[in-house]
Design a protein around this motif. Structure first.
Motif, PDB file in Angstrom:
ATOM      1  N   LEU A   1       0.839  -1.206   0.000  1.00 29.30           N
ATOM      2  CA  LEU A   1       0.000   0.000   0.000  1.00 29.30           C
ATOM      3  C   LEU A   1       0.868   1.247   0.000  1.00 29.30           C
ATOM      4  CD1 LEU A   1      -2.694  -1.060   2.641  1.00 29.30           C
ATOM      5  CD2 LEU A   1      -2.758  -1.354   0.149  1.00 29.30           C
ATOM      6  N   PRO A   2       0.330   2.363  -0.570  1.00 28.90           N
ATOM      7  CA  PRO A   2      -1.000   2.530  -1.167  1.00 28.90           C
ATOM      8  C   PRO A   2      -1.060   1.960  -2.586  1.00 28.90           C
ATOM      9  CG  PRO A   2       0.218   4.568  -1.304  1.00 28.90           C
ATOM     10  CD  PRO A   2       1.083   3.613  -0.538  1.00 28.90           C
ATOM     11  N   LEU A   3      -2.296   1.690  -3.043  1.00 31.87           N
ATOM     12  CA  LEU A   3      -2.508   1.212  -4.401  1.00 31.87           C
ATOM     13  C   LEU A   3      -3.868   1.687  -4.886  1.00 31.87           C
ATOM     14  CD1 LEU A   3      -4.703  -1.313  -4.157  1.00 31.87           C
ATOM     15  CD2 LEU A   3      -2.703  -2.545  -3.374  1.00 31.87           C
ATOM     16  N   LYS A   4      -4.132   1.484  -6.155  1.00 28.78           N
ATOM     17  CA  LYS A   4      -5.409   1.901  -6.731  1.00 28.78           C
ATOM     18  C   LYS A   4      -6.022   0.732  -7.459  1.00 28.78           C
ATOM     19  CE  LYS A   4      -7.644   5.662  -9.227  1.00 28.78           C
ATOM     20  NZ  LYS A   4      -7.472   6.865 -10.055  1.00 28.78           N
ATOM     21  N   ARG A   5      -7.327   0.508  -7.227  1.00 27.62           N
ATOM     22  CA  ARG A   5      -8.091  -0.527  -7.900  1.00 27.62           C
ATOM     23  C   ARG A   5      -9.360   0.124  -8.458  1.00 27.62           C
ATOM     24  NH1 ARG A   5      -4.190  -3.138  -7.674  1.00 27.62           N
ATOM     25  NH2 ARG A   5      -3.876  -5.263  -6.923  1.00 27.62           N
TER      26      ARG A   5
ATOM     27  N   ARG B   1     -11.836   2.658  -9.325  1.00 21.58           N
ATOM     28  CA  ARG B   1     -12.050   4.012  -8.826  1.00 21.58           C
ATOM     29  C   ARG B   1     -11.633   4.180  -7.362  1.00 21.58           C
ATOM     30  NH1 ARG B   1     -17.922   6.132  -9.909  1.00 21.58           N
ATOM     31  NH2 ARG B   1     -16.855   8.040  -9.217  1.00 21.58           N
ATOM     32  N   TRP B   2     -11.030   3.132  -6.785  1.00 20.48           N
ATOM     33  CA  TRP B   2     -10.734   3.162  -5.353  1.00 20.48           C
ATOM     34  C   TRP B   2      -9.232   3.306  -5.111  1.00 20.48           C
ATOM     35  CZ3 TRP B   2     -14.541   3.381  -1.792  1.00 20.48           C
ATOM     36  CH2 TRP B   2     -15.831   3.037  -2.213  1.00 20.48           C
ATOM     37  N   ARG B   3      -8.916   4.212  -4.209  1.00 18.55           N
ATOM     38  CA  ARG B   3      -7.541   4.378  -3.746  1.00 18.55           C
ATOM     39  C   ARG B   3      -7.471   3.810  -2.330  1.00 18.55           C
ATOM     40  NH1 ARG B   3      -5.485  10.058  -4.981  1.00 18.55           N
ATOM     41  NH2 ARG B   3      -7.333  10.586  -3.702  1.00 18.55           N
ATOM     42  N   ILE B   4      -6.545   2.899  -2.115  1.00 11.31           N
ATOM     43  CA  ILE B   4      -6.493   2.135  -0.858  1.00 11.31           C
ATOM     44  C   ILE B   4      -5.149   2.356  -0.179  1.00 11.31           C
ATOM     45  CG2 ILE B   4      -6.592  -0.182   0.167  1.00 11.31           C
ATOM     46  CD1 ILE B   4      -8.283  -0.901  -2.403  1.00 11.31           C
ATOM     47  N   GLY B   5      -5.202   2.671   1.087  1.00  8.47           N
ATOM     48  CA  GLY B   5      -3.991   2.865   1.875  1.00  8.47           C
ATOM     49  C   GLY B   5      -4.138   2.222   3.235  1.00  8.47           C
ATOM     50  N   GLY B   6      -3.082   2.270   4.004  1.00 14.14           N
ATOM     51  CA  GLY B   6      -3.143   1.685   5.346  1.00 14.14           C
ATOM     52  C   GLY B   6      -1.782   1.301   5.860  1.00 14.14           C
ATOM     53  N   GLY B   7      -1.771   0.727   7.044  1.00 18.48           N
ATOM     54  CA  GLY B   7      -0.523   0.293   7.656  1.00 18.48           C
ATOM     55  C   GLY B   7      -0.777  -0.635   8.817  1.00 18.48           C
ATOM     56  N   LEU B   8       0.231  -1.423   9.158  1.00 21.63           N
ATOM     57  CA  LEU B   8       0.147  -2.403  10.247  1.00 21.63           C
ATOM     58  C   LEU B   8       1.333  -2.192  11.171  1.00 21.63           C
ATOM     59  CD1 LEU B   8      -0.653  -6.203   9.858  1.00 21.63           C
ATOM     60  CD2 LEU B   8       1.031  -5.390  11.490  1.00 21.63           C
TER      61      LEU B   8
END
Length: 388
Positions: A169-173, A175-182
């Protein structure tokens, strides 16, 4: 009235091997007076049989005996792994250097001249036993260090495998932009997230939180994630979660799993929250909707239903999933607003402000550290934003 007598402490066994009866009786008396349990053998073969059956802590050997002498007994003890470390004191009436060297060459740890002096006998026996104990302790510590290093290597490898399975992450699928962290509380933990193909071309975003941390929690989380990935390919979210719950309950897993799943379509999202803190819909700089309980965490009870929540989104709207490692330090399981604000998730420019997972994880670390809750639990956050 019956009384319970204290258990008698076991005395350390010492084997005396001498072909002369008077010597055996004398040594037995001296050693028992010093607190040892004495075994007696009058020749080499009898000594070998006693050692095989009772494994004494120390052997006192007469150097000169008919048949199998003390040197031969010592050599045989040293040649077998089970008896190679038993300390040996050689009894000898000779003070010649050649004889003493021969005793050591045969495998003796020390020698005692006869006639035996009680104080020297006690000192040599005590020293030999302490030296043997020290050698065992050193070997045990060395084994412990090797085992520890092996465990650390296995944990590092498991950590590498777990992190390699997480989406980058982040990435795009679409129309969606996706992010995050662990942010794991240790090397490896029970939080995982995934982005997987669903039915009819949709994308399924999941966050799984297994109670606890370490290898056991990581193994459960990996198994649950794999099962969920397989189910969402052929079932809608509610049915997939229902089947997952049945599988986990049937397997009688020792841990249940809190799971949040979101099906991402063109401008629509289907959300199920089974045990996570409220999943938030952020719109126009504020949290406008919270999806709380859609069903029980899978694996908790045998039969459960899962109620999906369908959301219509506008460009710029953002869905946020988080594990309770982020919310619990602030007093309430459902305290998501504080996290949304502290991590910048209410800002329209979030993806510009936090362009990488590392930046987000660092914000999470600072927030938890400020609350004095760093390293208490795994902390994970995933967000999906609908682009124009």
């Amino acid at each position: 009235m019956e009384t319970t007598l204290p258990l008698k402490l076991t005395r350390r066994p010492v084997l005396v091997v001498d072909d002369v009866l008077e010597n055996r009786i004398l040594l037995q008396a001296l050693l028992e007076r010093a607190g040892y349990r004495v075994l007696l053998a009058e020749n080499g073969p009898m000594a070998m049989d006693l050692i095989e059956r009772q494994r004494p802590d120390l052997v006192i050997l007469d150097f000169v005996m008919p048949g199998m002498d003390g040197a031969e007994v010592a050599r045989r003890l040293r040649s077998h792994r089970q008896t190679a470390e038993i300390p040996i004191l050689m009894l000898t009436s000779s003070r010649l250097q050649d004889h003493i060297e021969a005793a050591f060459a045969a495998g003796a740890n020390d020698y005692i001249n006869t006639p035996v002096d009680r104080r020297i006998l006690e000192a040599r026996v005590d020293a030999a036993l302490h030296a043997a104990d020290d050698r065992r302790m050193v070997r045990s510590m060395a084994r412990a260090v090797r085992d520890h290093e092996k465990v650390l290597h296995e944990i590092a490898e498991a950590t590498r495998v777990q992190r390699s399975r997480l989406p980058s992450l982040p990435l795009k699928r679409g129309r969606w932009r996706i992010g995050g962290g662990l942010l794991p509380c240790r090397f490896i933990g029970g939080d995982v997230f995934d982005l997987m193909p669903g039915m009819r071309g949709s994308q399924i975003l999941s966050l799984i939180d297994v109670p606890g941390s370490g290898l056991a929690a990581a193994l459960v989380a990996a198994t649950v994630s794999s099962q969920l990935r397989a189910l969402v390919r052929t079932h809608d979210l509610a049915e997939a979660m229902k089947l997952l719950n049945l599988q986990l309950s049937w397997e009688r897993a020792s841990q249940y799993s809190s799971i949040g799943v979101v099906e991402l379509n063109q401008h629509r999202a289907v959300v199920i929250n089974a045990g996570l803190p409220p999943i938030s819909l952020v719109s126009e700089g504020g949290c406008c909707e919270r999806i709380e309980g859609s069903g029980l965490p899978p694996g908790l009870v045998g039969r459960a239903e899962y109620e999906p929540c369908e959301l219509l989104l506008q460009p710029g709207d953002r869905l946020v999933l988080m594990s309770n490692g982020l919310t619990d330090p602030f007093g309430r399981f459902d305290e998501v607003r504080h996290c949304l604000k502290e991590l910048g998730l209410l800002a329209k420019t979030f993806f510009m402000d936090v362009p990488t997972s590392d930046r987000l994880v660092e914000r999470m670390r600072q927030m938890l550290q400020g609350a004095g809750a760093l390293d208490r639990d795994d902390a994970t956050l995933i967000t999906a934003e609908l682009c124009a």
